[in-house]
Design an enzyme around this catalytic site. Structure first.
Site, PDB file in Angstrom:
ATOM      1  N   TYR A   1       2.712   3.177  -5.276  1.00  0.00           N
ATOM      2  CA  TYR A   1       2.225   2.448  -6.442  1.00  0.00           C
ATOM      3  C   TYR A   1       0.939   1.682  -6.104  1.00  0.00           C
ATOM      4  O   TYR A   1      -0.059   1.749  -6.813  1.00  0.00           O
ATOM      5  CB  TYR A   1       3.319   1.469  -6.938  1.00  0.00           C
ATOM      6  CG  TYR A   1       3.160   0.974  -8.349  1.00  0.00           C
ATOM      7  CD1 TYR A   1       1.901   0.744  -8.896  1.00  0.00           C
ATOM      8  CD2 TYR A   1       4.273   0.721  -9.147  1.00  0.00           C
ATOM      9  CE1 TYR A   1       1.761   0.295 -10.197  1.00  0.00           C
ATOM     10  CE2 TYR A   1       4.141   0.273 -10.445  1.00  0.00           C
ATOM     11  CZ  TYR A   1       2.880   0.051 -10.967  1.00  0.00           C
ATOM     12  OH  TYR A   1       2.735  -0.400 -12.256  1.00  0.00           O
ATOM     13  N   GLY A   2       0.982   0.977  -4.970  1.00  0.00           N
ATOM     14  CA  GLY A   2      -0.167   0.145  -4.613  1.00  0.00           C
ATOM     15  C   GLY A   2      -1.414   0.959  -4.312  1.00  0.00           C
ATOM     16  O   GLY A   2      -2.515   0.613  -4.759  1.00  0.00           O
TER      17      GLY A   2
ATOM     18  N   ASN B   1      14.176  -7.077  -2.831  1.00  0.00           N
ATOM     19  CA  ASN B   1      12.816  -7.279  -3.329  1.00  0.00           C
ATOM     20  C   ASN B   1      12.524  -8.746  -3.632  1.00  0.00           C
ATOM     21  O   ASN B   1      11.371  -9.175  -3.563  1.00  0.00           O
ATOM     22  CB  ASN B   1      12.561  -6.386  -4.551  1.00  0.00           C
ATOM     23  CG  ASN B   1      12.329  -4.935  -4.132  1.00  0.00           C
ATOM     24  OD1 ASN B   1      12.279  -4.644  -2.936  1.00  0.00           O
ATOM     25  ND2 ASN B   1      12.179  -4.047  -5.093  1.00  0.00           N
TER      26      ASN B   1
ATOM     27  N   VAL C   1       4.612  -5.837 -10.354  1.00  0.00           N
ATOM     28  CA  VAL C   1       5.177  -4.530 -10.721  1.00  0.00           C
ATOM     29  C   VAL C   1       6.477  -4.235  -9.969  1.00  0.00           C
ATOM     30  O   VAL C   1       7.216  -3.320 -10.330  1.00  0.00           O
ATOM     31  CB  VAL C   1       4.179  -3.364 -10.510  1.00  0.00           C
ATOM     32  CG1 VAL C   1       2.844  -3.655 -11.126  1.00  0.00           C
ATOM     33  CG2 VAL C   1       4.016  -3.011  -9.056  1.00  0.00           C
TER      34      VAL C   1
ATOM     35  N   HIS D   1      12.595  -4.002 -18.808  1.00  0.00           N
ATOM     36  CA  HIS D   1      12.292  -2.740 -18.126  1.00  0.00           C
ATOM     37  C   HIS D   1      13.590  -2.262 -17.495  1.00  0.00           C
ATOM     38  O   HIS D   1      13.731  -2.163 -16.297  1.00  0.00           O
ATOM     39  CB  HIS D   1      11.222  -2.993 -17.059  1.00  0.00           C
ATOM     40  CG  HIS D   1      10.689  -1.749 -16.425  1.00  0.00           C
ATOM     41  ND1 HIS D   1      10.247  -0.668 -17.151  1.00  0.00           N
ATOM     42  CD2 HIS D   1      10.503  -1.409 -15.130  1.00  0.00           C
ATOM     43  CE1 HIS D   1       9.828   0.270 -16.323  1.00  0.00           C
ATOM     44  NE2 HIS D   1       9.971  -0.150 -15.086  1.00  0.00           N
TER      45      HIS D   1
ATOM     46  N   ASP E   1      -0.751  -4.439   3.296  1.00  0.00           N
ATOM     47  CA  ASP E   1       0.619  -3.982   3.556  1.00  0.00           C
ATOM     48  C   ASP E   1       1.037  -4.580   4.895  1.00  0.00           C
ATOM     49  O   ASP E   1       0.202  -5.049   5.672  1.00  0.00           O
ATOM     50  CB  ASP E   1       0.706  -2.443   3.610  1.00  0.00           C
ATOM     51  CG  ASP E   1       2.108  -1.922   3.287  1.00  0.00           C
ATOM     52  OD1 ASP E   1       2.303  -1.384   2.183  1.00  0.00           O
ATOM     53  OD2 ASP E   1       3.025  -2.090   4.119  1.00  0.00           O
TER      54      ASP E   1
ATOM     55  N   ALA F   1       0.834  -1.213   0.000  1.00  0.00           N
ATOM     56  CA  ALA F   1       0.000   0.000   0.000  1.00  0.00           C
ATOM     57  C   ALA F   1       0.863   1.255   0.000  1.00  0.00           C
ATOM     58  O   ALA F   1       0.541   2.254   0.626  1.00  0.00           O
ATOM     59  CB  ALA F   1      -0.936  -0.016   1.204  1.00  0.00           C
ATOM     60  N   GLY F   2       1.996   1.181  -0.707  1.00  0.00           N
ATOM     61  CA  GLY F   2       2.835   2.363  -0.883  1.00  0.00           C
ATOM     62  C   GLY F   2       2.240   3.237  -1.978  1.00  0.00           C
ATOM     63  O   GLY F   2       1.046   3.168  -2.277  1.00  0.00           O
TER      64      GLY F   2
HETATM   65  N1  LIG Z   1       7.166  -1.965 -13.101  1.00  0.00           N
HETATM   66  C1  LIG Z   1       7.174  -0.646 -13.129  1.00  0.00           C
HETATM   67  O1  LIG Z   1       6.994  -0.057 -14.172  1.00  0.00           O
HETATM   68  C2  LIG Z   1       7.396   0.124 -11.858  1.00  0.00           C
HETATM   69  C3  LIG Z   1       7.205   1.513 -11.838  1.00  0.00           C
HETATM   70  C4  LIG Z   1       7.361   2.199 -10.634  1.00  0.00           C
HETATM   71  C5  LIG Z   1       7.712   1.505  -9.477  1.00  0.00           C
HETATM   72  N2  LIG Z   1       7.908   0.146  -9.538  1.00  0.00           N
HETATM   73  C6  LIG Z   1       8.270  -0.630  -8.350  1.00  0.00           C
HETATM   74  O2  LIG Z   1       7.111  -0.852  -7.555  1.00  0.00           O
HETATM   75  C7  LIG Z   1       7.517  -1.094  -6.195  1.00  0.00           C
HETATM   76  C8  LIG Z   1       6.681  -0.242  -5.238  1.00  0.00           C
HETATM   77  O3  LIG Z   1       6.929   1.122  -5.459  1.00  0.00           O
HETATM   78  P1  LIG Z   1       6.269   2.232  -4.510  1.00  0.00           P
HETATM   79  O4  LIG Z   1       6.555   3.532  -5.121  1.00  0.00           O
HETATM   80  O5  LIG Z   1       4.858   1.866  -4.190  1.00  0.00           O
HETATM   81  O6  LIG Z   1       7.159   2.043  -3.171  1.00  0.00           O
HETATM   82  P2  LIG Z   1       6.698   2.426  -1.677  1.00  0.00           P
HETATM   83  O7  LIG Z   1       7.938   2.399  -0.830  1.00  0.00           O
HETATM   84  O8  LIG Z   1       5.866   3.652  -1.682  1.00  0.00           O
HETATM   85  O9  LIG Z   1       5.750   1.220  -1.239  1.00  0.00           O
HETATM   86  C9  LIG Z   1       6.173  -0.088  -1.086  1.00  0.00           C
HETATM   87  C10 LIG Z   1       5.253  -0.717  -0.039  1.00  0.00           C
HETATM   88  O10 LIG Z   1       5.502  -2.129   0.020  1.00  0.00           O
HETATM   89  C11 LIG Z   1       5.273  -2.500   1.360  1.00  0.00           C
HETATM   90  N3  LIG Z   1       5.823  -3.826   1.626  1.00  0.00           N
HETATM   91  C12 LIG Z   1       7.112  -4.182   1.847  1.00  0.00           C
HETATM   92  N4  LIG Z   1       7.190  -5.510   2.084  1.00  0.00           N
HETATM   93  C13 LIG Z   1       5.918  -5.999   1.998  1.00  0.00           C
HETATM   94  C14 LIG Z   1       5.342  -7.282   2.148  1.00  0.00           C
HETATM   95  N5  LIG Z   1       6.097  -8.341   2.422  1.00  0.00           N
HETATM   96  N6  LIG Z   1       4.016  -7.419   2.004  1.00  0.00           N
HETATM   97  C15 LIG Z   1       3.235  -6.336   1.723  1.00  0.00           C
HETATM   98  N7  LIG Z   1       3.720  -5.091   1.578  1.00  0.00           N
HETATM   99  C16 LIG Z   1       5.052  -4.931   1.721  1.00  0.00           C
HETATM  100  C17 LIG Z   1       5.939  -1.380   2.152  1.00  0.00           C
HETATM  101  O11 LIG Z   1       5.517  -1.392   3.520  1.00  0.00           O
HETATM  102  C18 LIG Z   1       5.477  -0.165   1.389  1.00  0.00           C
HETATM  103  O12 LIG Z   1       4.266   0.386   1.908  1.00  0.00           O
HETATM  104  C19 LIG Z   1       9.028  -0.804  -6.166  1.00  0.00           C
HETATM  105  O13 LIG Z   1       9.752  -2.010  -6.231  1.00  0.00           O
HETATM  106  C20 LIG Z   1       9.246   0.018  -7.401  1.00  0.00           C
HETATM  107  O14 LIG Z   1      10.575  -0.069  -7.881  1.00  0.00           O
HETATM  108  C21 LIG Z   1       7.750  -0.529 -10.699  1.00  0.00           C
END
Ligand SMILES: NC(=O)c1ccc[n+]([C@@H]2O[C@H](COP(=O)([O-])OP(=O)(O)OC[C@H]3O[C@@H](n4cnc5c(N)ncnc54)[C@H](O)[C@@H]3O)[C@@H](O)[C@H]2O)c1
Length: 316
Positions: A13-14, A102, A125, A182, A34, A10-11
């Site tokens: 992206y989520g 990750n 993602v 990517h 989360d 729930a960061g």
């Molecule tokens: N594929 C793409 O095009 C793309 C684009 C942007 C970001 N991303 C990736 O998406 C991911 C998330 O990015 P974000 O901006 O939301 O980061 P963020 O730090 O805002 O959120 C990540 C969330 O994941 C949670 N988390 C960690 N471990 C967990 C678990 N075991 N179970 C459930 N939740 C857990 C954290 O508590 C946090 O709230 C990153 O790895 C980022 O690199 C991918």
């Protein structure tokens, strides 16, 4: 029964993905999870309170999950699970720097998904994307067509936006395409790019197209450098949400995604960015596009680069 989609993590992206999915009003339930106690519940409460204003009926349910897997029972019956859990990049980092951290997170999440939502289509993602998609397939043990990754839609959207801004034309008139990984071996495909049906090569000099290709390849890093903490999420979440919607509606939309490639383009046995028809079971089929010799060679190089890394993730 209405459709159910779960967003893990729930960061930025989520949470933006969950909000977009809820606003489509095509799901009965969006579950947002989360490991940070109260964060998903608080966000869900907030999103539900936007329902009277935005006019959608979908219920968002926030769930804190424990390291022992507690809470995951609430994802049971999900048609789709979007995995966003994991660290984002900081300025100067490559996506590959996130690999080990990750991988642990994505493996743990995938095992819980397999246990509690065994029929779900999984959309990954978390970065590095191609490797995390391969790992999610291994850790869930799901058929390869039921696990796919989001990257190509975002990279393509970035390319289209840059072309539209450069030519000062409506973004809706622009069609572009990116394939490959990517990462450094992303393959923007100028030969498939058009504006109002006209080839891009007739509208921009080759050097300008090259410049836009480079900017597209570095599109994520450009945002990271400006934000200084965290990475992009508005365009990324739009892409993941559209993919989930195509699955939910069994639309058959052809989208650039990270999919298992086995024979197409003469490439075998690797998760790679390609165009694919998306429906209820995930990837219905990979769609081959006409490529120039150079683009085809670049796609082959991307396949070899990600194959080497994807081989390693099984042990992470
Ligand atoms: N594929 C793409 O095009 C793309 C684009 C942007 C970001 N991303 C990736 O998406 C991911 C998330 O990015 P974000 O901006 O939301 O980061 P963020 O730090 O805002 O959120 C990540 C969330 O994941 C949670 N988390 C960690 N471990 C967990 C678990 N075991 N179970 C459930 N939740 C857990 C954290 O508590 C946090 O709230 C990153 O790895 C980022 O690199 C991918």
């Amino acid at each position: 029964m209405g459709k159910k989609v779960t967003v893990v993590g729930a960061g930025f992206y989520g949470s933006t993905t969950a909000q977009r999915l809820a606003e489509y009003d095509v799901f009965e339930t969006v579950v947002l999870t989360d490991i940070i106690d109260g964060k998903p519940e608080g966000l869900a409460l907030d999103m539900n309170q936007s329902r009277p204003i935005e006019g959608f009926e979908t219920q968002v349910v926030g769930v804190t999950t424990g390291t022992d897997g507690s809470g995951y029972e609430q994802i049971a019956g999900s048609d789709i699970v979007v995995i966003t859990a994991g660290l984002p990049r900081k300025p100067g980092m490559s996506r590959m720097d996130l690999l080990e951290t990750n991988a642990k997170i994505v493996r743990g999440v995938s095992e819980q998904v397999a246990r509690h939502a065994p029929d779900a289509v999984v959309i990954v993602v978390s970065n590095p994307l191609d490797e995390m998609t391969a790992l999610a397939q291994i850790a869930t043990g799901f058929p390869k067509n039921r696990v796919l990754g989001q990257a190509g839609m975002l990279d393509t959207a970035r390319f289209s936006n840059f072309v539209a801004e450069t030519l000062a034309v409506p973004v809706g008139t622009v069609k572009t395409l990116t394939l490959g990984s990517h990462g450094d071996t992303m393959v923007p495909v100028p030969s498939q790019c058009t504006v109002n049906g006209k080839p891009l090569s007739e509208l921009l000099p080759a050097e300008k197209i090259d410049e836009l290709v480079v900017r597209t390849r570095n599109g994520g890093a450009e945002v990271v450098a400006l934000l200084k903490t965290g990475s992009a999420y508005y365009a990324p979440s739009a892409a993941a949400a559209r993919m989930a919607r195509a699955v939910a509606e069994d639309s058959g939309a052809v989208l650039p995604v990270c999919a298992w490639v086995d024979g197409e383009y003469g490439i075998n046995g690797v998760y790679l960015g390609v165009e694919a028809e998306i429906g209820a079971g995930g990837v219905k089929r990979v769609v081959e596009t006409d490529l120039t010799q150079a683009e085809r060679a670049a796609l082959g190089e991307a396949a070899e680069a990600v194959r080497a890394k994807q081989g390693d993730v099984a042990n992470l």
